[in-house]
Motif scaffolding. Structure first.
Motif, short mmCIF file in Angstrom:
data_model
loop_
_atom_site.label_atom_id
_atom_site.label_comp_id
_atom_site.label_asym_id
_atom_site.label_seq_id
_atom_site.Cartn_x
_atom_site.Cartn_y
_atom_site.Cartn_z
N VAL A 114 0.99 -1.25 -0.01
CA VAL A 114 0.09 -0.05 0.19
C VAL A 114 0.85 1.02 -0.06
CG1 VAL A 114 -1.89 1.26 1.09
CG2 VAL A 114 -1.82 -1.24 1.16
N VAL A 115 0.72 2.18 -0.82
CA VAL A 115 1.34 3.43 -1.19
C VAL A 115 0.48 4.48 -0.75
CG1 VAL A 115 2.78 4.88 -2.83
CG2 VAL A 115 2.62 2.29 -2.97
N GLY A 116 1.00 5.47 0.12
CA GLY A 116 0.21 6.62 0.39
C GLY A 116 1.20 7.75 0.97
N ILE A 117 0.64 8.73 1.24
CA ILE A 117 1.26 10.19 1.50
C ILE A 117 1.06 10.23 2.97
CG2 ILE A 117 1.74 12.69 1.30
CD1 ILE A 117 2.20 10.88 -1.22
N THR A 118 1.97 10.34 3.80
CA THR A 118 2.20 10.32 5.37
C THR A 118 1.49 11.67 5.78
OG1 THR A 118 4.33 11.40 5.31
CG2 THR A 118 4.08 8.82 5.39
N LYS A 119 0.97 11.77 6.85
CA LYS A 119 0.38 13.02 7.43
C LYS A 119 1.62 14.09 7.42
CE LYS A 119 -2.91 10.68 10.21
NZ LYS A 119 -3.58 10.67 11.64
N PHE A 123 6.88 22.22 10.22
CA PHE A 123 8.23 22.37 10.50
C PHE A 123 8.34 21.80 11.99
CE2 PHE A 123 11.93 24.32 12.29
CZ PHE A 123 12.91 24.53 11.07
N GLN A 124 9.13 20.93 12.28
CA GLN A 124 9.34 20.26 13.72
C GLN A 124 10.72 20.13 13.97
OE1 GLN A 124 6.65 19.69 15.68
NE2 GLN A 124 5.21 19.76 14.18
N GLY A 125 10.97 20.17 15.32
CA GLY A 125 12.34 20.31 15.80
C GLY A 125 12.95 18.86 15.90
N GLY A 126 14.07 18.63 16.18
CA GLY A 126 14.66 17.34 16.16
C GLY A 126 14.08 16.30 17.28
N VAL A 127 13.58 16.95 18.27
CA VAL A 127 13.11 15.84 19.38
C VAL A 127 11.94 15.02 18.68
CG1 VAL A 127 11.99 15.68 21.47
CG2 VAL A 127 13.97 17.21 21.25
N LYS A 128 10.95 15.88 18.08
CA LYS A 128 9.91 15.09 17.38
C LYS A 128 10.27 14.31 15.99
CE LYS A 128 4.98 16.06 16.01
NZ LYS A 128 4.39 15.13 16.88
N ARG A 129 11.15 15.21 15.42
CA ARG A 129 11.56 14.62 14.13
C ARG A 129 12.19 13.37 14.04
NH1 ARG A 129 14.64 18.00 9.46
NH2 ARG A 129 13.54 17.15 7.55
N ARG A 168 11.18 20.34 7.87
CA ARG A 168 9.77 19.99 7.57
C ARG A 168 9.45 18.44 7.76
NH1 ARG A 168 7.40 17.80 2.91
NH2 ARG A 168 5.31 18.40 2.25
N MET A 169 8.68 18.00 8.18
CA MET A 169 8.23 16.34 8.79
C MET A 169 6.99 16.05 7.81
SD MET A 169 7.83 15.15 12.55
CE MET A 169 7.53 13.30 12.84
N GLY A 170 6.97 14.77 7.59
CA GLY A 170 5.77 14.32 7.03
C GLY A 170 5.63 14.88 5.55
N GLY A 171 4.26 14.26 5.07
CA GLY A 171 3.86 14.66 3.72
C GLY A 171 4.69 14.08 2.71
N VAL A 172 5.49 13.05 2.71
CA VAL A 172 6.27 12.28 1.95
C VAL A 172 5.59 10.88 1.35
CG1 VAL A 172 8.12 13.45 2.55
CG2 VAL A 172 7.82 11.20 3.70
N GLN A 173 5.82 10.37 0.21
CA GLN A 173 5.32 9.09 -0.05
C GLN A 173 6.11 7.88 0.74
OE1 GLN A 173 4.36 8.33 -4.43
NE2 GLN A 173 5.75 6.68 -4.25
N ARG A 174 5.32 7.15 1.24
CA ARG A 174 5.64 5.86 1.70
C ARG A 174 4.97 4.60 1.39
NH1 ARG A 174 9.62 8.44 2.31
NH2 ARG A 174 10.72 9.13 4.40
N THR A 175 5.70 3.48 1.41
CA THR A 175 5.11 2.21 1.02
C THR A 175 5.18 1.11 2.16
OG1 THR A 175 5.65 2.52 -1.26
CG2 THR A 175 4.93 0.48 -0.74
N VAL A 176 4.04 0.60 2.41
CA VAL A 176 4.07 -0.38 3.60
C VAL A 176 3.86 -1.60 2.71
CG1 VAL A 176 2.84 -1.43 5.23
CG2 VAL A 176 2.85 1.08 5.26
N LEU A 177 4.95 -2.76 3.00
CA LEU A 177 5.13 -3.85 2.01
C LEU A 177 4.57 -4.99 2.74
CD1 LEU A 177 9.05 -3.49 0.77
CD2 LEU A 177 6.87 -2.84 -0.34
N ASN A 178 4.18 -6.06 2.08
CA ASN A 178 3.60 -7.20 2.56
C ASN A 178 2.64 -7.24 3.79
OD1 ASN A 178 5.56 -8.20 0.61
ND2 ASN A 178 7.16 -9.20 1.88
#
Length: 225
Positions: A114-119, A123-129, A168-178
């Motif tokens: 399943v391929v989707g765009i993450t939430k 802009f986030q700091g290093g602790v959260k990112r 910037r954090m999130g909003g990128v394409q990710r794939t969950v395999l198998n």
């Protein structure tokens, strides 16, 4: 790039079902299709093999160039248009322009990606990112969630490329395999897949046949069909 058949859909949300053994199974509900075949791409004509699919009819704000393309293919305008690359030209057999592709493409127990765009998190700091621990919380440390030093002075006198920093954090394409298909509800155009998939509720996703299934998994799926 993956070269397997698939469907376009929208993530509905998460729930739970119970298997035949009574165990609770967390699932993501996906409205998969129906998708309309808008075009066939072949090596002879376009240099590659692909299936062009449309998802969700569009009645308003159809541009003249897009309307001309849909009219030429003799299909209704679609809101979402995607191409799915295929490994071999033989995989295009059985598909025709205007034909509808539904959830019957998949079967319960089948392994899919399943391929989707993450939430998007903004802009986030290093602790959260990146999960930094941060500094001491007490004794007047004055250092809690800041990045701190990011490079040496004399050597190497610069910051190494790729150094993790706030951004910037999130909003990128990710794939969950198998992940496995738990249930198929063709009357409602719904797929129930095990576990979570990327994206917010209502976001577009792509469900495709897995590209990394083992021979044992392939045989198990074939036996169920």
């Amino acid at each position: 790039m993956a070269r397997r058949e698939g469907l376009i859909g929208r993530k509905v949300g998460m729930t739970q079902v119970f298997g035949d053994d009574g165990n609770q199974i967390p699932v993501t509900v996906i409205q998969a299709g129906p998708c309309t075949v808008l075009g066939l791409r072949t090596v002879e004509s376009h240099g590659y093999d692909a299936l062009q699919l449309g998802f969700e009819p569009k009645k308003k704000n159809v541009s003249k160039p897009a309307a001309g393309v849909f009219k030429k293919a003799n299909v209704a305008p679609m809101r979402v248009v995607r191409e799915i690359r295929l490994e071999k030209s033989e995989m295009l057999q059985g598909y025709e322009v205007g034909k509808s592709v539904t959830t019957e493409l998949f079967a319960p127990g089948e392994i899919v990606d399943v391929v989707g765009i993450t939430k998007g998190k903004g802009f986030q700091g290093g602790v959260k990112r990146f999960g930094w621990s941060g500094g001491d919380a007490t004794h007047g440390s004055m250092f809690h969630r800041a990045p701190g030093s990011i490079g040496a002075s004399s050597d190497p006198s610069r910051v190494w490329p790729g150094h993790r920093l706030p951004g910037r954090m999130g909003g990128v394409q990710r794939t969950v395999l198998n992940i496995s298909v738990v249930r198929v509800l063709p009357e409602q155009n719904l797929l129930l897949v095990r576990g979570a998939v990327p994206g917010a509720n209502g976001s577009l996703v792509m469900i495709r046949k897995s590209i990394k299934t083992t021979k044992a998994q392939q045989q198990k799926t074939a036996d169920k069909k």
